[in-house]
Enzyme design. Structure first.
Site, PDB file in Angstrom:
ATOM      1  CG  ASN A   9     -21.878 -26.023 -59.935  1.00  0.00           C
ATOM      2  OD1 ASN A   9     -20.928 -25.672 -60.886  1.00  0.00           O
ATOM      3  ND2 ASN A   9     -23.129 -26.283 -60.137  1.00  0.00           N
ATOM      4  CD1 TRP A  10     -16.589 -22.537 -57.495  1.00  0.00           C
ATOM      5  CD2 TRP A  10     -14.989 -21.637 -58.857  1.00  0.00           C
ATOM      6  NE1 TRP A  10     -15.362 -22.611 -56.962  1.00  0.00           N
ATOM      7  CE2 TRP A  10     -14.350 -21.860 -57.648  1.00  0.00           C
ATOM      8  CE3 TRP A  10     -14.016 -21.319 -59.819  1.00  0.00           C
ATOM      9  CZ2 TRP A  10     -13.088 -21.638 -57.528  1.00  0.00           C
ATOM     10  CZ3 TRP A  10     -12.694 -21.018 -59.716  1.00  0.00           C
ATOM     11  CH2 TRP A  10     -12.172 -21.118 -58.296  1.00  0.00           C
ATOM     12  CE  LYS A  11     -24.978 -23.363 -59.982  1.00  0.00           C
ATOM     13  NZ  LYS A  11     -26.423 -22.861 -59.860  1.00  0.00           N
ATOM     14  CG  HIS A  91     -26.447 -28.488 -61.997  1.00  0.00           C
ATOM     15  ND1 HIS A  91     -27.179 -27.726 -62.578  1.00  0.00           N
ATOM     16  CD2 HIS A  91     -26.044 -28.198 -60.641  1.00  0.00           C
ATOM     17  CE1 HIS A  91     -27.600 -26.766 -61.318  1.00  0.00           C
ATOM     18  NE2 HIS A  91     -26.719 -27.099 -60.377  1.00  0.00           N
ATOM     19  CD  GLU A  93     -27.804 -24.104 -63.054  1.00  0.00           C
ATOM     20  OE1 GLU A  93     -26.494 -24.269 -63.494  1.00  0.00           O
ATOM     21  OE2 GLU A  93     -28.266 -23.419 -62.251  1.00  0.00           O
ATOM     22  CD  GLU A 163     -27.615 -28.816 -56.683  1.00  0.00           C
ATOM     23  OE1 GLU A 163     -27.036 -28.302 -56.033  1.00  0.00           O
ATOM     24  OE2 GLU A 163     -27.649 -28.809 -57.794  1.00  0.00           O
ATOM     25  N   GLY A 169     -30.378 -21.006 -56.780  1.00  0.00           N
ATOM     26  CA  GLY A 169     -30.331 -19.609 -57.108  1.00  0.00           C
ATOM     27  C   GLY A 169     -31.396 -18.893 -56.757  1.00  0.00           C
ATOM     28  CB  SER A 208     -30.989 -20.798 -51.895  1.00  0.00           C
ATOM     29  OG  SER A 208     -31.180 -20.336 -52.840  1.00  0.00           O
ATOM     30  N   GLY A 229     -23.711 -23.060 -54.943  1.00  0.00           N
ATOM     31  CA  GLY A 229     -23.588 -22.521 -56.042  1.00  0.00           C
ATOM     32  C   GLY A 229     -23.061 -21.178 -56.111  1.00  0.00           C
TER      33      GLY A 229
HETATM   34  P1  PGA Z   1     -27.130 -22.200 -55.384  1.00  0.00           P
HETATM   35  O1  PGA Z   1     -26.974 -23.393 -56.458  1.00  0.00           O
HETATM   36  O2  PGA Z   1     -26.187 -22.371 -54.469  1.00  0.00           O
HETATM   37  O3  PGA Z   1     -26.752 -20.861 -56.361  1.00  0.00           O
HETATM   38  O4  PGA Z   1     -28.485 -22.114 -55.137  1.00  0.00           O
HETATM   39  C1  PGA Z   1     -26.776 -24.509 -56.402  1.00  0.00           C
HETATM   40  C2  PGA Z   1     -26.293 -25.502 -57.301  1.00  0.00           C
HETATM   41  O5  PGA Z   1     -26.758 -25.063 -58.605  1.00  0.00           O
HETATM   42  O6  PGA Z   1     -25.695 -26.416 -57.073  1.00  0.00           O
END
Ligand code: PGA
Length: 253
Positions: A9-11, A91, A93, A163, A169, A208, A229
């Protein structure tokens, strides 16, 4: 046996040239990893670059509506036209920063399936919810909202990503045994509501994940891969994670 799946997931990161370079580097690194399914989810504008041979393409979000006067939204049919096979919905976010409710997420899930693509439903608790012992309740509600909207067959063609919000993150992944316990709970919850799907449903862990901690996480019985991520922006790190999932599959564990 469930084929492991690793999704990047490149966001909202990168630019056109860096996206191109990352796709090429992932493609090069993925050669020879035959047992794991690898998917990249670039930002919308870069979906038109397509995914390299052997790599799947996914989107990070989708509109809850099919079509019409919804300025700034992108429909599931448009993502289908761009050759997406997977779409992430719900997600954390999106839920926390953009106010997406369980109901909205369920509508998005339905839109994705209506176009023949696979929704990747993100579920998970915040640190506060975990501290208050609400992890299972929160996740059950997130799953039930989808079953209510879509019906008992909802998870026959879907992926769930667990998640924990506190692990995203932060560099603080869930302990493998703790993640396994939640994955097992998710599979049992799906079994109660949609029995046929539970045994074959792929449940990814996200939060993470790095090349270093991936082997122990993926060794857990109900962890079928990862939603990645930050580490997905570094091809070497991402491929290290894919390799860990590939090893699990080729060992048949
Ligand atoms: P992260 O994010 O690997 O940077 O913790 C995971 C995600 O949001 O899918």
């Amino acid at each position: 046996m469930r084929r492991p799946l690793v999704m990047g997931n490149w966001k909202m990161n990168g630019r056109l040239e860096s996206a191109r370079a990352l796709l090429a580097a992932v493609a090069a690194g993925a050669k020879g990893l035959a047992s794991v399914e690898i998917v990249v989810c670039p930002p919308y504008p870069f979906l038109s670059l397509g995914a390299p041979q052997g790599i799947g393409l996914g989107a990070q979000n989708v509109a809850a509506q099919a079509e019409g006067a919804y300025t700034g939204e992108v429909s599931a049919a448009m993502l289908k036209d761009m050759a997406c096979q997977f779409v992430i919905v719900g997600h954390s976010e999106r839920r926390t920063l953009f106010g997406e409710t369980n109901t909205a997420v369920a509508e998005k899930f339905a839109q994705v399936q209506a176009q023949g693509m696979i929704p990747v439903l993100c579920v998970g608790e915040t640190a506060d919810e975990r501290d208050r012992g609400l992890t299972e309740k929160v996740i059950e509600e997130q799953i039930k909202a989808v079953v209510t909207a879509v019906g008992p067959a909802a998870f026959n063609r879907a992926v769930i990503a667990y998640e924990p919000v506190w692990a995203i993150g932060t560099g603080r992944a869930a302990a493998p045994a703790d993640a396994q316990a939640v994955h097992h709970f998710i599979r049992s919850t799906v079994a109660r509501t949609a029995a046929g799907a539970a045994a074959s449903l792929r449940i990814l862990y996200g939060g993470s994940v790095k090349a270093q901690n991936a082997p122990e996480l993926f060794a857990q019985a109900d962890i079928d891969g990862g939603l990645i991520g930050g580490a997905a922006l570094n091809a070497q790190e991402f491929i290290g994670i894919c390799r860990a999932a590939d090893t699990k599959a080729s060992k048949g564990s």
